[in-house]
Design an enzyme around this catalytic site. Sequence first.
Site, PDB file in Angstrom:
ATOM      1  N   GLY A  75       0.716  -1.292   0.095  1.00  0.00           N
ATOM      2  CA  GLY A  75       0.102   0.014   0.059  1.00  0.00           C
ATOM      3  C   GLY A  75       0.842   1.203   0.251  1.00  0.00           C
ATOM      4  N   HIS A 117       2.406   4.744  -5.071  1.00  0.00           N
ATOM      5  CA  HIS A 117       2.909   5.772  -5.747  1.00  0.00           C
ATOM      6  C   HIS A 117       3.167   5.402  -7.207  1.00  0.00           C
ATOM      7  CE1 HIS A 117       6.853   3.372  -5.389  1.00  0.00           C
ATOM      8  NE2 HIS A 117       6.467   3.731  -4.025  1.00  0.00           N
ATOM      9  N   HIS A 157       4.435   1.831  -8.202  1.00  0.00           N
ATOM     10  CA  HIS A 157       3.622   0.761  -8.114  1.00  0.00           C
ATOM     11  C   HIS A 157       2.945   0.901  -9.394  1.00  0.00           C
ATOM     12  CE1 HIS A 157       4.044   1.410  -3.674  1.00  0.00           C
ATOM     13  NE2 HIS A 157       4.596   0.231  -3.671  1.00  0.00           N
ATOM     14  N   GLU A 199      12.741  -2.500  -9.252  1.00  0.00           N
ATOM     15  CA  GLU A 199      14.342  -2.607  -9.137  1.00  0.00           C
ATOM     16  C   GLU A 199      14.741  -1.727  -8.164  1.00  0.00           C
ATOM     17  OE1 GLU A 199      15.641  -1.855 -13.022  1.00  0.00           O
ATOM     18  OE2 GLU A 199      14.632  -3.724 -13.929  1.00  0.00           O
ATOM     19  N   ASP A 238      14.175  -2.164  -4.860  1.00  0.00           N
ATOM     20  CA  ASP A 238      14.355  -3.042  -3.862  1.00  0.00           C
ATOM     21  C   ASP A 238      15.287  -4.059  -4.840  1.00  0.00           C
ATOM     22  OD1 ASP A 238      13.151  -2.069  -1.456  1.00  0.00           O
ATOM     23  OD2 ASP A 238      11.359  -2.083  -3.108  1.00  0.00           O
ATOM     24  N   GLN A 295      15.844  -7.687  -2.964  1.00  0.00           N
ATOM     25  CA  GLN A 295      14.468  -8.195  -2.857  1.00  0.00           C
ATOM     26  C   GLN A 295      14.262  -9.081  -3.989  1.00  0.00           C
ATOM     27  OE1 GLN A 295      10.666  -6.675  -0.691  1.00  0.00           O
ATOM     28  NE2 GLN A 295      10.292  -6.259  -2.910  1.00  0.00           N
ATOM     29  N   SER A 301       9.094   6.167  -3.065  1.00  0.00           N
ATOM     30  CA  SER A 301       9.094   5.099  -2.005  1.00  0.00           C
ATOM     31  C   SER A 301       7.955   5.656  -1.046  1.00  0.00           C
ATOM     32  CB  SER A 301      10.332   5.226  -1.255  1.00  0.00           C
ATOM     33  OG  SER A 301      10.292   4.560   0.083  1.00  0.00           O
ATOM     34  N   SER A 302       7.241   4.632  -0.645  1.00  0.00           N
ATOM     35  CA  SER A 302       6.189   5.127   0.424  1.00  0.00           C
ATOM     36  C   SER A 302       6.762   5.779   1.443  1.00  0.00           C
ATOM     37  CB  SER A 302       5.438   3.684   0.851  1.00  0.00           C
ATOM     38  OG  SER A 302       5.007   2.749  -0.346  1.00  0.00           O
TER      39      SER A 302
END
Length: 282
Positions: A31, A34, A37, A149, A151, A154, A186-187
Amino acid sequence: MDILTDIYSLKQLLSTYKSKGKSIGFVPTMGALHDGHLFLVNLAQKDCDIVVCSIYINPTQFNDSNDLENYPVTIEQDIKLLKTQKCDILFMPSHDEMYPEGLKTNNFELNNIDKVLEGSKRPGHFDGVCTIVHRLFSIVEADYAYFGEKDFQQLAIIKQVVKSLSLPIKIKSGETVRENDGLAKSSRNTLLTKEERQIAPLIYKSLMKAKLAYNKSSYEELKKMIIDDINNAKGMELDYVEIVNPSSFNPLKNKTENDQAIALIAVFLGNIRLIDNLSLND
């Protein structure tokens, strides 16, 4: 857009699409959506007939309870953005749906790329990430899943999970989406003060400086350049910076002609931790 909160309803809906031969794309998120996403949702829409986005703040990947408590929640805005983007399905499960036996994580064979950088600084983080991603993959059973990318570690770890478990899903990545001043979307950016937000683009600028100096500097010199930039910035504290091979995540020491080099960085700006990365020789 269908908004579902339980696994059974989601599987029922997806089975109707799959029975008609529709391809499924999946964008898992926590969630506070931005443009990064939405870029992934757009990639999925280009590849697939039906796109599922999930919003679930996964408690097991937070090694800091304050970070979990302060993580931004903007559900109404998220729904509005996904509807505007014409996403097909939003899945918003509860903790009970995702962890019916309690908040337990599983162990995964990750070729030790979970032991360095983010893994060493955030113990248990990747166990939590892999556990929830594997669970979501088993629920959605998508053809493709999309990750950013930004992250980078991850992304590499999720690819390794898919490979080691022979999961029937293909992982696709979307390039890091940035603000006009270079700060990676980034959130957590929403948690920065006005002053911190003005300082934050220095992270990307320091990476770009190293990229421009790549051909005439050693890895040690490039790292020092980034470290000095961060240490000289008001309010910034370096958590780590490393220049590694993007496949093995082994630190690069002596340059060779065939090197692939990516710089990964984590910085505290006040209480907020920001990460970024940049390929130095693409």
